[in-house]
Design an enzyme around this catalytic site. Structure first.
Site, PDB file in Angstrom:
ATOM      1  N   ASP A 191       0.836  -1.201   0.000  1.00 30.02           N
ATOM      2  CA  ASP A 191       0.000   0.000   0.000  1.00 30.02           C
ATOM      3  C   ASP A 191       0.872   1.252   0.000  1.00 30.02           C
ATOM      4  O   ASP A 191       1.635   1.482   0.939  1.00 30.02           O
ATOM      5  CB  ASP A 191      -0.912  -0.007   1.238  1.00 30.02           C
ATOM      6  CG  ASP A 191      -2.072   0.960   1.124  1.00 30.02           C
ATOM      7  OD1 ASP A 191      -1.984   1.886   0.298  1.00 30.02           O
ATOM      8  OD2 ASP A 191      -3.055   0.790   1.851  1.00 30.02           O
ATOM      9  N   ASP A 192       0.779   2.045  -1.054  1.00 30.03           N
ATOM     10  CA  ASP A 192       1.559   3.282  -1.206  1.00 30.03           C
ATOM     11  C   ASP A 192       3.052   3.029  -1.342  1.00 30.03           C
ATOM     12  O   ASP A 192       3.867   3.918  -1.052  1.00 30.03           O
ATOM     13  CB  ASP A 192       1.328   4.248  -0.030  1.00 30.03           C
ATOM     14  CG  ASP A 192      -0.066   4.860  -0.026  1.00 30.03           C
ATOM     15  OD1 ASP A 192      -0.883   4.493  -0.898  1.00 30.03           O
ATOM     16  OD2 ASP A 192      -0.348   5.689   0.852  1.00 30.03           O
ATOM     17  N   CYS A 220      -6.559   4.075  -3.377  1.00 26.28           N
ATOM     18  CA  CYS A 220      -6.747   2.758  -2.766  1.00 26.28           C
ATOM     19  C   CYS A 220      -7.885   1.903  -3.310  1.00 26.28           C
ATOM     20  O   CYS A 220      -7.670   0.819  -3.841  1.00 26.28           O
ATOM     21  CB  CYS A 220      -6.945   2.925  -1.257  1.00 26.28           C
ATOM     22  SG  CYS A 220      -5.556   3.710  -0.426  1.00 26.28           S
ATOM     23  N   ARG A 222      -7.645  -1.353  -6.058  1.00 23.92           N
ATOM     24  CA  ARG A 222      -7.904  -2.725  -5.610  1.00 23.92           C
ATOM     25  C   ARG A 222      -9.041  -3.369  -6.404  1.00 23.92           C
ATOM     26  O   ARG A 222      -9.005  -4.564  -6.707  1.00 23.92           O
ATOM     27  CB  ARG A 222      -8.205  -2.715  -4.107  1.00 23.92           C
ATOM     28  CG  ARG A 222      -6.977  -2.446  -3.294  1.00 23.92           C
ATOM     29  CD  ARG A 222      -7.252  -1.835  -1.920  1.00 23.92           C
ATOM     30  NE  ARG A 222      -6.055  -1.114  -1.518  1.00 23.92           N
ATOM     31  CZ  ARG A 222      -4.977  -1.705  -0.986  1.00 23.92           C
ATOM     32  NH1 ARG A 222      -4.991  -3.001  -0.727  1.00 23.92           N
ATOM     33  NH2 ARG A 222      -3.910  -1.002  -0.690  1.00 23.92           N
ATOM     34  N   LYS A 227      -5.627  -5.569   4.007  1.00 23.30           N
ATOM     35  CA  LYS A 227      -6.530  -4.444   3.732  1.00 23.30           C
ATOM     36  C   LYS A 227      -7.450  -4.769   2.556  1.00 23.30           C
ATOM     37  O   LYS A 227      -6.988  -5.066   1.458  1.00 23.30           O
ATOM     38  CB  LYS A 227      -5.702  -3.200   3.436  1.00 23.30           C
ATOM     39  CG  LYS A 227      -6.518  -2.014   2.937  1.00 23.30           C
ATOM     40  CD  LYS A 227      -5.618  -0.830   2.685  1.00 23.30           C
ATOM     41  CE  LYS A 227      -6.331   0.255   1.904  1.00 23.30           C
ATOM     42  NZ  LYS A 227      -5.487   1.430   1.678  1.00 23.30           N
ATOM     43  N   HIS A 257     -10.831  -2.810   1.551  1.00 23.19           N
ATOM     44  CA  HIS A 257     -11.159  -1.490   1.018  1.00 23.19           C
ATOM     45  C   HIS A 257     -12.090  -1.496  -0.191  1.00 23.19           C
ATOM     46  O   HIS A 257     -12.026  -0.611  -1.055  1.00 23.19           O
ATOM     47  CB  HIS A 257      -9.883  -0.701   0.689  1.00 23.19           C
ATOM     48  CG  HIS A 257     -10.017   0.753   1.063  1.00 23.19           C
ATOM     49  ND1 HIS A 257      -8.958   1.628   1.071  1.00 23.19           N
ATOM     50  CD2 HIS A 257     -11.100   1.484   1.449  1.00 23.19           C
ATOM     51  CE1 HIS A 257      -9.367   2.825   1.440  1.00 23.19           C
ATOM     52  NE2 HIS A 257     -10.683   2.758   1.667  1.00 23.19           N
ATOM     53  N   SER A 275      -8.415   1.674   4.965  1.00 23.36           N
ATOM     54  CA  SER A 275      -7.045   2.114   5.230  1.00 23.36           C
ATOM     55  C   SER A 275      -6.765   2.255   6.723  1.00 23.36           C
ATOM     56  O   SER A 275      -7.644   2.602   7.512  1.00 23.36           O
ATOM     57  CB  SER A 275      -6.776   3.455   4.541  1.00 23.36           C
ATOM     58  OG  SER A 275      -6.827   3.324   3.142  1.00 23.36           O
ATOM     59  N   HIS A 314       1.578   2.471   3.799  1.00 28.31           N
ATOM     60  CA  HIS A 314       0.599   3.557   3.976  1.00 28.31           C
ATOM     61  C   HIS A 314       0.731   4.103   5.403  1.00 28.31           C
ATOM     62  O   HIS A 314       0.927   3.349   6.348  1.00 28.31           O
ATOM     63  CB  HIS A 314      -0.799   2.973   3.756  1.00 28.31           C
ATOM     64  CG  HIS A 314      -1.915   3.957   3.651  1.00 28.31           C
ATOM     65  ND1 HIS A 314      -2.337   4.718   4.718  1.00 28.31           N
ATOM     66  CD2 HIS A 314      -2.724   4.285   2.617  1.00 28.31           C
ATOM     67  CE1 HIS A 314      -3.359   5.468   4.337  1.00 28.31           C
ATOM     68  NE2 HIS A 314      -3.614   5.234   3.060  1.00 28.31           N
ATOM     69  N   ASP A 345      -0.327  -0.746  -4.820  1.00 30.83           N
ATOM     70  CA  ASP A 345      -1.590  -0.189  -5.290  1.00 30.83           C
ATOM     71  C   ASP A 345      -1.443   1.186  -5.930  1.00 30.83           C
ATOM     72  O   ASP A 345      -2.320   1.632  -6.656  1.00 30.83           O
ATOM     73  CB  ASP A 345      -2.623  -0.133  -4.154  1.00 30.83           C
ATOM     74  CG  ASP A 345      -2.292   0.891  -3.071  1.00 30.83           C
ATOM     75  OD1 ASP A 345      -1.103   1.257  -2.925  1.00 30.83           O
ATOM     76  OD2 ASP A 345      -3.219   1.309  -2.359  1.00 30.83           O
ATOM     77  N   ASN A 346      -0.363   1.883  -5.671  1.00 27.01           N
ATOM     78  CA  ASN A 346      -0.068   3.194  -6.278  1.00 27.01           C
ATOM     79  C   ASN A 346       1.262   3.675  -5.731  1.00 27.01           C
ATOM     80  O   ASN A 346       1.911   2.981  -4.947  1.00 27.01           O
ATOM     81  CB  ASN A 346      -1.178   4.221  -6.012  1.00 27.01           C
ATOM     82  CG  ASN A 346      -1.637   4.326  -4.573  1.00 27.01           C
ATOM     83  OD1 ASN A 346      -2.785   4.017  -4.258  1.00 27.01           O
ATOM     84  ND2 ASN A 346      -0.752   4.740  -3.684  1.00 27.01           N
ATOM     85  N   LYS A 360       1.282   9.479  -5.495  1.00 28.64           N
ATOM     86  CA  LYS A 360      -0.083   9.011  -5.265  1.00 28.64           C
ATOM     87  C   LYS A 360      -1.095  10.141  -5.477  1.00 28.64           C
ATOM     88  O   LYS A 360      -0.842  11.293  -5.133  1.00 28.64           O
ATOM     89  CB  LYS A 360      -0.192   8.487  -3.838  1.00 28.64           C
ATOM     90  CG  LYS A 360      -1.597   8.181  -3.356  1.00 28.64           C
ATOM     91  CD  LYS A 360      -1.589   7.702  -1.920  1.00 28.64           C
ATOM     92  CE  LYS A 360      -3.006   7.476  -1.409  1.00 28.64           C
ATOM     93  NZ  LYS A 360      -3.024   6.811  -0.092  1.00 28.64           N
TER      94      LYS A 360
END
Length: 474
Positions: free
Chosen positions: A38-39, A78, A82, A131, A133, A156, A221, A273-274, A294
């Site tokens: 994540d991130d 996010c 996903r 996660k 989301h 998140s 994240h 994810d980014n 992001k």
């Protein structure tokens, strides 16, 4: 209750480390482990040039398989990212945008087919850790979208009362097992470890069957947390410590696969994810020369690290420079496992030749953000960015390293710009005047996408969009 959870997990982990008979069961269907950070930024792994921390297990995963240099997510946020990963479709086609929080009354439509549902139909045991989301109400949880088991957070990890900019807006952060909230988190120090132990438990339990494990880490994240075993281990600080613990997690999973004799029949995919949340300064990752991060459709927001490893099936030490995207993972897995594709239209395609280091016919990829804004189209080395408003860190901003973000400023891109990414990863030189035929081709691709899925920037209605899932009315 948190102490009880920790004791249970640690007890189970001690059992996992005991001698286990090697599995000799031959299976035609590969096990699949999909790890989604994540991130995590493009430059956050050693194999992508990371400095300030070490990622030996992920570097070895790369050395044992293939890494992409131009791998994308279609949405630099996010929930949308996903949804695209798990369905093989652009999230705006599904009516999903942004990042859902505790107030959302919608989620991924149960009619959409996820990777888990596709593989479950083909005899796979399926489990998710981490996660989600894609909707926090019971009808949207992983167990309603093809997963046999679930352990993790519904959204998140910053959506809790301690958010630095929205204190007490969010309720206590729920930790869910199956469909039941088993605890509310006041601290996240052990979260990466818990995810790891639960993943090992799933692998151990399903070693005699083909399985699909989706491990979606909550970090890096913000807010960043790390267990004592990695606290202070990196030169960089807390972000580096978190990266090293995620790397350890990958190493534990690979160790377990080897111990059970499953390594050669398991495909591992690792991506993010980014890109990095740049407003958090030292609590964000390394964009490695890419533009922005992001929340933007510039390369720093949508280009992510991606590693595919499968001993004996994917040549070791390969680097793939051709473009691909997370929407391609579902159809690729369908091909590898001889599973049925979803009946509803998807947007990805089988990229197995690319994963084996070969070339493949180019296709356009699209980058969307906000409420269905088509902000860019990518075709091989070419990228056309359309007029839109994007966020950036002000030049005079004082970058912090304490988990408190700086404020963004906003820039309006007035005209479309064309970039040759093979020479200009920084997206600094508009070459549309020198390449009018390329710009025209990418504009044609964009027109097709607008007719299909719409585009808020040009006020175009699409004909191919589907309904988002709405919470049942009781």
């Amino acid at each position: 209750m948190m102490i009880t959870i920790l004791i249970t997990l640690l007890s189970f982990f001690s059992l996992l480390n005991k001698e286990t008979p090697t599995n000799t069961l031959e299976s035609e269907k590969p096990n699949i482990i999909l790890i989604f950070a994540d991130d995590m930024a493009y430059g956050d792994l050693g194999s992508y040039g990371a400095r300030g921390w070490e990622t030996p297990h992920l570097d070895q995963l790369s050395a044992d398989g293939l890494r992409f240099t131009q791998f994308y997510v279609p949405h630099a946020v996010c929930t949308a990212s996903r949804a695209a990963l798990l369905t093989g479709a652009y999230a705006n086609r599904l009516g999903l945008y942004g990042a859902l929080d505790h107030t959302a009354d919608h989620g991924l439509n149960p009619e959409e087919i996820t990777i888990a549902e596709m593989l479950k139909e083909n005899g796979y045991q399926t489990g998710m850790v981490g996660k989600w989301h894609l909707g926090h109400h019971p009808e949207f949880l992983p167990t309603r979208q093809g997963f046999d088991s679930y352990f993790g957070l519904p959204y998140s990890n910053d959506m809790w009362p301690k958010h630095p900019e929205s204190k007490n807006y969010y309720p206590p952060l729920p930790l869910i097992e199956g469909e039941k909230t088993i605890a509310y988190l006041d601290d996240q120090q052990e979260l990466t470890s818990w995810y790891t132990y639960k993943s090992l438990e799933f692998i151990e339990k399903n070693q005699e069957n083909p399985f699909f494990l989706y491990l979606a880490h909550s970090m890096p994240h913000v807010p960043l947390f790390v267990s004592d075993k990695f606290k202070g281990k990196s030169e960089q600080g807390l972000y580096g410590d978190v990266m090293m613990e995620i790397d350890w997690s990958v190493g534990e999973i690979r160790k377990k696969l080897k111990e059970l004799g499953l390594s050669e029949n398991t495909l591992i995919i690792f991506t993010s994810d980014n890109g990095p949340w740049l407003s958090y300064g030292g609590h964000a990752g390394l964009k490695a020369g890419l533009k922005e991060g992001k929340g933007t459709s510039w390369e720093g927001g949508i280009r992510v690290p991606a590693i595919f490893s499968w001993p004996g099936k994917i040549p070791a030490g390969q680097v793939q420079n051709q473009a691909a995207m997370t929407i391609d993972i579902l159809p690729t897995l369908a091909k590898l496992t001889n599973s049925n594709l979803p009946k509803l239209k998807i947007d990805g395609s089988d990229i197995w030749p690319l994963i084996q280091g070969e070339e493949q016919e180019l296709k356009p990829y699209y980058a969307y953000y906000n409420q269905n804004e088509l902000q860019a189209v990518i075709y091989g080395k070419w990228k056309l960015v359309f007029p839109h408003v994007y966020r950036t860190i002000p030049a005079d901003a004082e970058i912090r390293n304490d988990g408190i973000p700086v404020k963004y400023s906003y820039i309006r891109l007035e005209n479309s710009q064309l970039f040759d990414l093979s020479k200009d990863m920084e997206e600094s030189l508009d070459v549309s005047a020198q390449n009018p035929e390329i710009a025209a081709m990418l504009n044609r691709f964009a027109a097709e996408a607008r007719a299909d899925m719409g585009d808020a920037l040009t006020k175009t209605e699409g004909s191919g969009n589907r309904k988002v899932g709405r919470q049942s009315q009781h």
